[in-house]
Design an enzyme around this catalytic site. Structure first.
Site, PDB file in Angstrom:
ATOM      1  N   CYS A  69       0.878  -1.180   0.000  1.00  0.00           N
ATOM      2  CA  CYS A  69       0.000   0.000   0.000  1.00  0.00           C
ATOM      3  C   CYS A  69       0.908   1.219   0.000  1.00  0.00           C
ATOM      4  O   CYS A  69       2.091   1.099  -0.343  1.00  0.00           O
ATOM      5  CB  CYS A  69      -1.005  -0.027   1.155  1.00  0.00           C
ATOM      6  SG  CYS A  69      -0.315   0.055   2.814  1.00  0.00           S
ATOM      7  N   GLY A  70       0.405   2.379   0.344  1.00  0.00           N
ATOM      8  CA  GLY A  70       1.233   3.583   0.248  1.00  0.00           C
ATOM      9  C   GLY A  70       2.422   3.543   1.197  1.00  0.00           C
ATOM     10  O   GLY A  70       3.569   3.715   0.803  1.00  0.00           O
ATOM     11  N   THR A  71       2.120   3.311   2.472  1.00  0.00           N
ATOM     12  CA  THR A  71       3.185   3.234   3.479  1.00  0.00           C
ATOM     13  C   THR A  71       3.530   1.808   3.867  1.00  0.00           C
ATOM     14  O   THR A  71       4.591   1.559   4.433  1.00  0.00           O
ATOM     15  CB  THR A  71       2.734   3.948   4.771  1.00  0.00           C
ATOM     16  OG1 THR A  71       1.507   3.329   5.207  1.00  0.00           O
ATOM     17  CG2 THR A  71       2.517   5.435   4.542  1.00  0.00           C
ATOM     18  N   GLY A  72       2.601   0.902   3.650  1.00  0.00           N
ATOM     19  CA  GLY A  72       2.726  -0.469   4.152  1.00  0.00           C
ATOM     20  C   GLY A  72       2.069  -0.637   5.513  1.00  0.00           C
ATOM     21  O   GLY A  72       1.891  -1.759   5.993  1.00  0.00           O
ATOM     22  N   GLY A  74      -1.126   0.254   6.738  1.00  0.00           N
ATOM     23  CA  GLY A  74      -2.490  -0.284   6.768  1.00  0.00           C
ATOM     24  C   GLY A  74      -2.516  -1.763   6.414  1.00  0.00           C
ATOM     25  O   GLY A  74      -3.202  -2.566   7.070  1.00  0.00           O
ATOM     26  N   HIS A 102      14.293 -14.387  12.291  1.00  0.00           N
ATOM     27  CA  HIS A 102      13.797 -14.441  13.672  1.00  0.00           C
ATOM     28  C   HIS A 102      12.283 -14.578  13.778  1.00  0.00           C
ATOM     29  O   HIS A 102      11.785 -15.094  14.780  1.00  0.00           O
ATOM     30  CB  HIS A 102      14.225 -13.181  14.435  1.00  0.00           C
ATOM     31  CG  HIS A 102      15.676 -13.181  14.809  1.00  0.00           C
ATOM     32  ND1 HIS A 102      16.214 -12.308  15.726  1.00  0.00           N
ATOM     33  CD2 HIS A 102      16.709 -13.966  14.385  1.00  0.00           C
ATOM     34  CE1 HIS A 102      17.511 -12.543  15.858  1.00  0.00           C
ATOM     35  NE2 HIS A 102      17.839 -13.543  15.046  1.00  0.00           N
ATOM     36  N   ARG A 113       4.937   4.129  -1.569  1.00  0.00           N
ATOM     37  CA  ARG A 113       5.310   5.541  -1.550  1.00  0.00           C
ATOM     38  C   ARG A 113       6.568   5.772  -0.700  1.00  0.00           C
ATOM     39  O   ARG A 113       6.939   6.916  -0.438  1.00  0.00           O
ATOM     40  CB  ARG A 113       4.152   6.387  -1.002  1.00  0.00           C
ATOM     41  CG  ARG A 113       2.953   6.412  -1.940  1.00  0.00           C
ATOM     42  CD  ARG A 113       1.751   7.116  -1.296  1.00  0.00           C
ATOM     43  NE  ARG A 113       0.652   7.237  -2.244  1.00  0.00           N
ATOM     44  CZ  ARG A 113      -0.601   7.520  -1.894  1.00  0.00           C
ATOM     45  NH1 ARG A 113      -0.907   7.702  -0.619  1.00  0.00           N
ATOM     46  NH2 ARG A 113      -1.542   7.610  -2.808  1.00  0.00           N
ATOM     47  N   HIS A 137      13.715 -18.961  18.470  1.00  0.00           N
ATOM     48  CA  HIS A 137      12.757 -18.080  17.792  1.00  0.00           C
ATOM     49  C   HIS A 137      11.429 -18.796  17.520  1.00  0.00           C
ATOM     50  O   HIS A 137      10.388 -18.160  17.441  1.00  0.00           O
ATOM     51  CB  HIS A 137      13.355 -17.556  16.487  1.00  0.00           C
ATOM     52  CG  HIS A 137      14.638 -16.817  16.709  1.00  0.00           C
ATOM     53  ND1 HIS A 137      14.696 -15.645  17.418  1.00  0.00           N
ATOM     54  CD2 HIS A 137      15.907 -17.123  16.364  1.00  0.00           C
ATOM     55  CE1 HIS A 137      15.948 -15.238  17.494  1.00  0.00           C
ATOM     56  NE2 HIS A 137      16.704 -16.116  16.867  1.00  0.00           N
ATOM     57  N   ARG A 140       9.049 -18.553  20.436  1.00  0.00           N
ATOM     58  CA  ARG A 140       8.536 -17.185  20.560  1.00  0.00           C
ATOM     59  C   ARG A 140       7.367 -16.946  19.600  1.00  0.00           C
ATOM     60  O   ARG A 140       6.329 -16.406  19.992  1.00  0.00           O
ATOM     61  CB  ARG A 140       9.660 -16.183  20.294  1.00  0.00           C
ATOM     62  CG  ARG A 140      10.690 -16.197  21.409  1.00  0.00           C
ATOM     63  CD  ARG A 140      11.930 -15.418  21.083  1.00  0.00           C
ATOM     64  NE  ARG A 140      12.900 -15.549  22.182  1.00  0.00           N
ATOM     65  CZ  ARG A 140      14.168 -15.183  22.100  1.00  0.00           C
ATOM     66  NH1 ARG A 140      14.639 -14.655  20.983  1.00  0.00           N
ATOM     67  NH2 ARG A 140      14.970 -15.336  23.122  1.00  0.00           N
TER      68      ARG A 140
HETATM   69  C1  RB5 Z   1      -3.935   5.414   0.572  1.00  0.00           C
HETATM   70  O1  RB5 Z   1      -4.045   6.785   0.406  1.00  0.00           O
HETATM   71  C2  RB5 Z   1      -3.102   5.093   1.805  1.00  0.00           C
HETATM   72  O2  RB5 Z   1      -3.755   5.504   2.949  1.00  0.00           O
HETATM   73  C3  RB5 Z   1      -2.782   3.613   1.872  1.00  0.00           C
HETATM   74  O3  RB5 Z   1      -2.153   3.210   0.705  1.00  0.00           O
HETATM   75  C4  RB5 Z   1      -1.873   3.174   2.987  1.00  0.00           C
HETATM   76  O4  RB5 Z   1      -0.706   3.917   3.024  1.00  0.00           O
HETATM   77  C5  RB5 Z   1      -2.500   2.997   4.289  1.00  0.00           C
HETATM   78  O5  RB5 Z   1      -1.887   2.592   5.282  1.00  0.00           O
END
Ligand code: RB5
Length: 147
Positions: A69-72, A74, A102, A113, A137, A140
């Site tokens: 996703c954008g940041t990973g 979510g 681990h 992104r 590991h 755990r």
């Molecule tokens: C989409 O705009 C963004 O929120 C999604 O890709 C992600 O980064 C959410 O965690």
């Protein structure tokens, strides 16, 4: 990891371009890939695709999955709600290696992104080839199942 290991993938719109790039890379590297979508940059909810991919790994249909996703963030949050899923957000090589050694991570999560495509390719490479160390590991990660 052998290139015969099937990999299930998914992304939202913000991860679509990187998912497409990685899918093409894995396909030419002889990996079998199941792509759960999304299939364009039209806005969607990452949750829907995280649920599909994590559900298949949780059910044992696939041993390995990749989510973008954008940041990973979510995607890793939703994927880790599933039993037997150990999703690791790895936007660097060290985290990818250690998540295998681990934590026996079975879903790799990337931020489309956050990382460039060449770094993402290297992250995928090390994540696929690094084995789990087991030993201390293992006990755990087995405790996850007691939650
Ligand atoms: C989409 O705009 C963004 O929120 C999604 O890709 C992600 O980064 C959410 O965690």
């Amino acid at each position: 990891m052998e290139s015969t290991t099937p990999i299930v993938m998914g992304s939202d719109h913000a991860g679509y371009a990187l998912k497409k790039f990685i899918k093409e890379y894995l396909t030419v590297s002889d990996f079998e890939v199941e792509d759960c979508g999304t299939f364009s940059e039209d806005s969607v909810d990452y949750t829907d695709f995280g649920i599909q991919v994590a559900g298949k790994v949780s059910a044992g249909d696939f041993n390995r999955g990749i989510l973008v996703c954008g940041t990973g963030l979510g995607m890793s949050m939703v994927a880790n709600r599933f039993k037997k899923v150990r999703a690791a957000l790895c936007n660097d090589l060290f985290s990818a290696i250690m998540s295998r050694r681990h934590n026996d991570s079975n879903i790799l999560v990337l931020g489309g992104r956050v990382v460039g495509s060449e770094l993402a390719k290297e992250i995928v490479n090390v994540w696929l080839k690094t084995p789990f160390e087991g030993g201390r590991h293992r006990k755990r990660i087995e405790k996850f199942d007691t939650i």
